[in-house]
Design an enzyme around this catalytic site. Structure first.
Site, PDB file in Angstrom:
ATOM      1  N   ARG A 190       0.852  -1.207   0.000  1.00 12.78           N
ATOM      2  CA  ARG A 190       0.000   0.000   0.000  1.00 12.78           C
ATOM      3  C   ARG A 190       0.882   1.249   0.000  1.00 12.78           C
ATOM      4  O   ARG A 190       2.105   1.162   0.147  1.00 12.78           O
ATOM      5  CB  ARG A 190      -0.997   0.000   1.155  1.00 12.78           C
ATOM      6  CG  ARG A 190      -0.402   0.026   2.528  1.00 12.78           C
ATOM      7  CD  ARG A 190      -1.492  -0.199   3.584  1.00 12.78           C
ATOM      8  NE  ARG A 190      -0.937  -0.256   4.906  1.00 12.78           N
ATOM      9  CZ  ARG A 190      -0.731   0.800   5.691  1.00 12.78           C
ATOM     10  NH1 ARG A 190      -1.055   1.998   5.280  1.00 12.78           N
ATOM     11  NH2 ARG A 190      -0.215   0.655   6.900  1.00 12.78           N
ATOM     12  N   ILE A 218       3.118   4.391  -0.924  1.00 11.43           N
ATOM     13  CA  ILE A 218       4.207   4.573  -1.889  1.00 11.43           C
ATOM     14  C   ILE A 218       4.729   3.209  -2.365  1.00 11.43           C
ATOM     15  O   ILE A 218       5.023   3.022  -3.542  1.00 11.43           O
ATOM     16  CB  ILE A 218       5.347   5.395  -1.238  1.00 11.43           C
ATOM     17  CG1 ILE A 218       4.860   6.816  -0.938  1.00 11.43           C
ATOM     18  CG2 ILE A 218       6.575   5.420  -2.120  1.00 11.43           C
ATOM     19  CD1 ILE A 218       5.834   7.650  -0.097  1.00 11.43           C
ATOM     20  N   ASN A 232      11.424   0.028   1.614  1.00  9.58           N
ATOM     21  CA  ASN A 232      10.422   1.104   1.679  1.00  9.58           C
ATOM     22  C   ASN A 232       9.622   1.100   2.978  1.00  9.58           C
ATOM     23  O   ASN A 232       9.101   2.143   3.379  1.00  9.58           O
ATOM     24  CB  ASN A 232       9.477   0.956   0.475  1.00  9.58           C
ATOM     25  CG  ASN A 232       8.205   1.754   0.636  1.00  9.58           C
ATOM     26  OD1 ASN A 232       8.183   2.968   0.440  1.00  9.58           O
ATOM     27  ND2 ASN A 232       7.113   1.076   1.033  1.00  9.58           N
ATOM     28  N   GLY A 270       8.107   1.642   6.392  1.00  8.55           N
ATOM     29  CA  GLY A 270       8.420   2.681   7.364  1.00  8.55           C
ATOM     30  C   GLY A 270       7.204   3.029   8.199  1.00  8.55           C
ATOM     31  O   GLY A 270       6.067   2.839   7.767  1.00  8.55           O
ATOM     32  N   ILE A 271       7.460   3.522   9.402  1.00  9.60           N
ATOM     33  CA  ILE A 271       6.385   3.945  10.304  1.00  9.60           C
ATOM     34  C   ILE A 271       6.765   5.265  10.966  1.00  9.60           C
ATOM     35  O   ILE A 271       7.940   5.632  10.988  1.00  9.60           O
ATOM     36  CB  ILE A 271       6.114   2.900  11.419  1.00  9.60           C
ATOM     37  CG1 ILE A 271       7.393   2.622  12.233  1.00  9.60           C
ATOM     38  CG2 ILE A 271       5.532   1.630  10.850  1.00  9.60           C
ATOM     39  CD1 ILE A 271       7.145   1.847  13.523  1.00  9.60           C
ATOM     40  N   ASP A 278       5.192   9.777  16.196  1.00 10.86           N
ATOM     41  CA  ASP A 278       5.600  11.155  16.486  1.00 10.86           C
ATOM     42  C   ASP A 278       5.267  11.587  17.915  1.00 10.86           C
ATOM     43  O   ASP A 278       4.194  11.270  18.443  1.00 10.86           O
ATOM     44  CB  ASP A 278       4.883  12.122  15.534  1.00 10.86           C
ATOM     45  CG  ASP A 278       5.306  11.935  14.080  1.00 10.86           C
ATOM     46  OD1 ASP A 278       6.191  11.107  13.821  1.00 10.86           O
ATOM     47  OD2 ASP A 278       4.742  12.636  13.223  1.00 10.86           O
ATOM     48  N   GLN A 315      12.651  17.377  11.827  1.00 10.53           N
ATOM     49  CA  GLN A 315      11.248  17.789  11.900  1.00 10.53           C
ATOM     50  C   GLN A 315      10.778  17.736  13.348  1.00 10.53           C
ATOM     51  O   GLN A 315      11.067  16.763  14.059  1.00 10.53           O
ATOM     52  CB  GLN A 315      10.392  16.851  11.034  1.00 10.53           C
ATOM     53  CG  GLN A 315       8.893  17.102  11.061  1.00 10.53           C
ATOM     54  CD  GLN A 315       8.518  18.464  10.471  1.00 10.53           C
ATOM     55  OE1 GLN A 315       9.203  19.003   9.604  1.00 10.53           O
ATOM     56  NE2 GLN A 315       7.443  19.035  10.957  1.00 10.53           N
ATOM     57  N   TYR A 342      12.136   9.457  14.081  1.00  8.26           N
ATOM     58  CA  TYR A 342      12.000   9.252  12.632  1.00  8.26           C
ATOM     59  C   TYR A 342      13.153   9.918  11.871  1.00  8.26           C
ATOM     60  O   TYR A 342      13.750   9.317  10.969  1.00  8.26           O
ATOM     61  CB  TYR A 342      10.653   9.827  12.196  1.00  8.26           C
ATOM     62  CG  TYR A 342      10.273   9.618  10.751  1.00  8.26           C
ATOM     63  CD1 TYR A 342       9.714   8.408  10.321  1.00  8.26           C
ATOM     64  CD2 TYR A 342      10.431  10.632   9.813  1.00  8.26           C
ATOM     65  CE1 TYR A 342       9.334   8.231   8.988  1.00  8.26           C
ATOM     66  CE2 TYR A 342      10.059  10.455   8.490  1.00  8.26           C
ATOM     67  CZ  TYR A 342       9.509   9.261   8.082  1.00  8.26           C
ATOM     68  OH  TYR A 342       9.132   9.090   6.771  1.00  8.26           O
ATOM     69  N   TYR A 401       6.637  15.699   0.809  1.00  8.90           N
ATOM     70  CA  TYR A 401       5.243  15.372   1.127  1.00  8.90           C
ATOM     71  C   TYR A 401       4.587  14.669  -0.059  1.00  8.90           C
ATOM     72  O   TYR A 401       4.500  15.239  -1.150  1.00  8.90           O
ATOM     73  CB  TYR A 401       4.450  16.635   1.448  1.00  8.90           C
ATOM     74  CG  TYR A 401       4.741  17.205   2.818  1.00  8.90           C
ATOM     75  CD1 TYR A 401       4.264  16.559   3.956  1.00  8.90           C
ATOM     76  CD2 TYR A 401       5.464  18.371   2.975  1.00  8.90           C
ATOM     77  CE1 TYR A 401       4.518  17.074   5.227  1.00  8.90           C
ATOM     78  CE2 TYR A 401       5.732  18.895   4.235  1.00  8.90           C
ATOM     79  CZ  TYR A 401       5.248  18.236   5.354  1.00  8.90           C
ATOM     80  OH  TYR A 401       5.508  18.738   6.598  1.00  8.90           O
TER      81      TYR A 401
HETATM   82  N1  LIG Z   1       3.931   9.448   2.755  1.00 12.27           N
HETATM   83  C1  LIG Z   1       4.839  10.402   2.719  1.00 12.27           C
HETATM   84  O1  LIG Z   1       4.543  11.592   2.471  1.00 12.27           O
HETATM   85  C2  LIG Z   1       6.299  10.057   2.937  1.00 12.27           C
HETATM   86  C3  LIG Z   1       7.238  11.083   2.873  1.00 12.27           C
HETATM   87  C4  LIG Z   1       8.577  10.775   3.039  1.00 12.27           C
HETATM   88  C5  LIG Z   1       8.981   9.462   3.246  1.00 12.27           C
HETATM   89  N2  LIG Z   1       8.044   8.470   3.312  1.00 12.27           N
HETATM   90  C6  LIG Z   1       8.529   7.096   3.517  1.00 12.27           C
HETATM   91  O2  LIG Z   1       8.061   6.297   2.429  1.00 12.27           O
HETATM   92  C7  LIG Z   1       7.831   4.961   2.894  1.00 12.27           C
HETATM   93  C8  LIG Z   1       6.404   4.549   2.573  1.00 12.27           C
HETATM   94  O3  LIG Z   1       5.515   5.454   3.229  1.00 12.27           O
HETATM   95  P1  LIG Z   1       3.913   5.373   3.052  1.00 12.27           P
HETATM   96  O4  LIG Z   1       3.371   6.697   3.440  1.00 12.27           O
HETATM   97  O5  LIG Z   1       3.598   4.792   1.724  1.00 12.27           O
HETATM   98  O6  LIG Z   1       3.569   4.323   4.210  1.00 12.27           O
HETATM   99  P2  LIG Z   1       2.202   3.523   4.506  1.00 12.27           P
HETATM  100  O7  LIG Z   1       1.134   3.900   3.523  1.00 12.27           O
HETATM  101  O8  LIG Z   1       1.936   3.676   5.953  1.00 12.27           O
HETATM  102  O9  LIG Z   1       2.623   1.995   4.199  1.00 12.27           O
HETATM  103  C9  LIG Z   1       3.656   1.416   4.936  1.00 12.27           C
HETATM  104  C10 LIG Z   1       3.948   0.020   4.429  1.00 12.27           C
HETATM  105  O10 LIG Z   1       5.004  -0.513   5.224  1.00 12.27           O
HETATM  106  C11 LIG Z   1       4.576  -1.720   5.840  1.00 12.27           C
HETATM  107  N3  LIG Z   1       5.229  -1.860   7.142  1.00 12.27           N
HETATM  108  C12 LIG Z   1       5.169  -1.015   8.202  1.00 12.27           C
HETATM  109  N4  LIG Z   1       5.895  -1.506   9.232  1.00 12.27           N
HETATM  110  C13 LIG Z   1       6.427  -2.685   8.792  1.00 12.27           C
HETATM  111  C14 LIG Z   1       7.237  -3.678   9.398  1.00 12.27           C
HETATM  112  N5  LIG Z   1       7.686  -3.570  10.663  1.00 12.27           N
HETATM  113  N6  LIG Z   1       7.564  -4.782   8.658  1.00 12.27           N
HETATM  114  C15 LIG Z   1       7.125  -4.911   7.390  1.00 12.27           C
HETATM  115  N7  LIG Z   1       6.357  -4.005   6.763  1.00 12.27           N
HETATM  116  C16 LIG Z   1       6.014  -2.908   7.467  1.00 12.27           C
HETATM  117  C17 LIG Z   1       3.058  -1.594   5.941  1.00 12.27           C
HETATM  118  O11 LIG Z   1       2.449  -2.881   6.087  1.00 12.27           O
HETATM  119  P3  LIG Z   1       0.889  -3.005   6.577  1.00 12.27           P
HETATM  120  O12 LIG Z   1       0.062  -2.588   5.384  1.00 12.27           O
HETATM  121  O13 LIG Z   1       0.738  -4.427   6.921  1.00 12.27           O
HETATM  122  O14 LIG Z   1       0.745  -2.054   7.740  1.00 12.27           O
HETATM  123  C18 LIG Z   1       2.759  -0.930   4.595  1.00 12.27           C
HETATM  124  O15 LIG Z   1       2.789  -1.888   3.544  1.00 12.27           O
HETATM  125  C19 LIG Z   1       8.143   4.971   4.397  1.00 12.27           C
HETATM  126  O16 LIG Z   1       9.457   4.524   4.592  1.00 12.27           O
HETATM  127  C20 LIG Z   1       8.002   6.424   4.767  1.00 12.27           C
HETATM  128  O17 LIG Z   1       8.746   6.741   5.905  1.00 12.27           O
HETATM  129  C21 LIG Z   1       6.714   8.748   3.168  1.00 12.27           C
END
Ligand SMILES: NC(=O)c1ccc[n+]([C@@H]2O[C@H](COP(=O)([O-])OP(=O)(O)OC[C@H]3O[C@@H](n4cnc5c(N)ncnc54)[C@H](OP(=O)(O)O)[C@@H]3O)[C@@H](O)[C@H]2O)c1
Length: 241
Positions: free
Chosen positions: A12, A14, A82, A84-85, A88, A141, A147, A179
């Site tokens: 799901r 990114i 990829n 990440g959690i 905050d 941040q 994070y 973002y």
């Molecule tokens: N969204 C943004 O604006 C943004 C900006 C900068 C960087 N990022 C980085 O981009 C990446 C993706 O972000 P996103 O917003 O797409 O995240 P997201 O929608 O919350 O999806 C996170 C994905 O990571 C999986 N995941 C989380 N913890 C895990 C673990 N311990 N082991 C295995 N899988 C795990 C989740 O699995 P489940 O579906 O099972 O929960 C999900 O598939 C992250 O590293 C985030 O820090 C995001």
């Protein structure tokens, strides 16, 4: 035979855009996730991409999961870290648990996934490791000491490992998204989005997950062999590192 790409958190957000773009580019793709079975099943049904469940924070689970993916699909040649959690909290309220969870997933997870795959990449003299960091790992941040530290750690990891992989045909790069228009962003009130967030982004809009995915497809390609150790900012000009 097409190269095999493994995308953590690829079911799901990114990660889903990355998995889909790699599939469209001709790779055989496996996507991992942590616990959201429903989303993962829907993603597989929609895309035909196989999903696997394990916690990237657990080294043994990563080694076992990777062995299963390789038994099913063949050697993994492209790894996209990829998953990440966020947890905050302003630092004076941040708990050791919040610190640990973010470190385990966002930083140790990158070690845990890369380490078991590294010997095979070295033997085959080819590999692509692409880490997904964040603009907040570059600039810091408020309420994200955990994070930002983990995401900055991913950048240091990339720069060190790129030097080790270079002679073995392995490139290691990191993308720092700004973002991005994901589910997480849709929870932000419209007023905050329009008056606080968007004015910080010179391009004047959020990024799309597909724009991160296109950067990954480039870095994964055979043609990107001279690009290693780089931090690619994909942030609409918000922060110039
Ligand atoms: N969204 C943004 O604006 C943004 C900006 C900068 C960087 N990022 C980085 O981009 C990446 C993706 O972000 P996103 O917003 O797409 O995240 P997201 O929608 O919350 O999806 C996170 C994905 O990571 C999986 N995941 C989380 N913890 C895990 C673990 N311990 N082991 C295995 N899988 C795990 C989740 O699995 P489940 O579906 O099972 O929960 C999900 O598939 C992250 O590293 C985030 O820090 C995001």
């Amino acid at each position: 035979m097409s190269r095999v790409a493994l995308v953590t958190g690829g079911s799901r957000g990114i990660g889903a855009a990355i998995s889909t773009a790699l599939k469209e580019a001709g790779y055989t793709v496996a996507a991992t996730y942590a616990g959201n079975d429903e989303k993962a099943a829907a993603f597989t049904a929609e895309t035909g991409i196989k999903t696997y469940k394990w916690d990237v924070g657990n080294y043994e689970a990563c080694a076992e999961g990777i062995a299963q993916v390789e038994a099913d699909l063949g050697p993994v040649e492209i790894l996209v870290n990829n998953a990440g959690i966020t947890r905050d909290a302003p630092f004076h309220k941040m708990t050791p648990q919040q610190w640990k969870e973010v470190m385990d997933t966002n930083l140790s997870g990158v070690f845990n996934m890369t380490h078991p795959l590294w010997p095979g990449m070295r033997e085959r003299k080819f590999g692509r490791v692409i880490n997904i960091s964040s603009i907040n790992g570059q600039k810091g941040q408020f309420a994200q000491a955990n994070y930002a530290a983990a995401k900055a750690g991913d950048i240091g990891f990339t720069k060190a490992l790129a030097q080790e992989g270079a002679r073995a045909g392995i490139t290691v790069n990191v993308i720092a998204p700004g973002y991005i228009n994901t589910e997480m962003m849709s929870t932000i009130p419209e007023k905050v989005m329009n008056e606080v967030i968007l004015p910080q982004i010179p391009v004047g809009r959020l990024g799309e997950a597909s724009e991160i995915a296109r950067a990954v497809v480039f870095l994964a390609s055979d043609e990107a062999g001279f690009v290693t150790g780089s931090t690619m900012s994909v942030n609409g000009g918000q922060y110039l590192a």
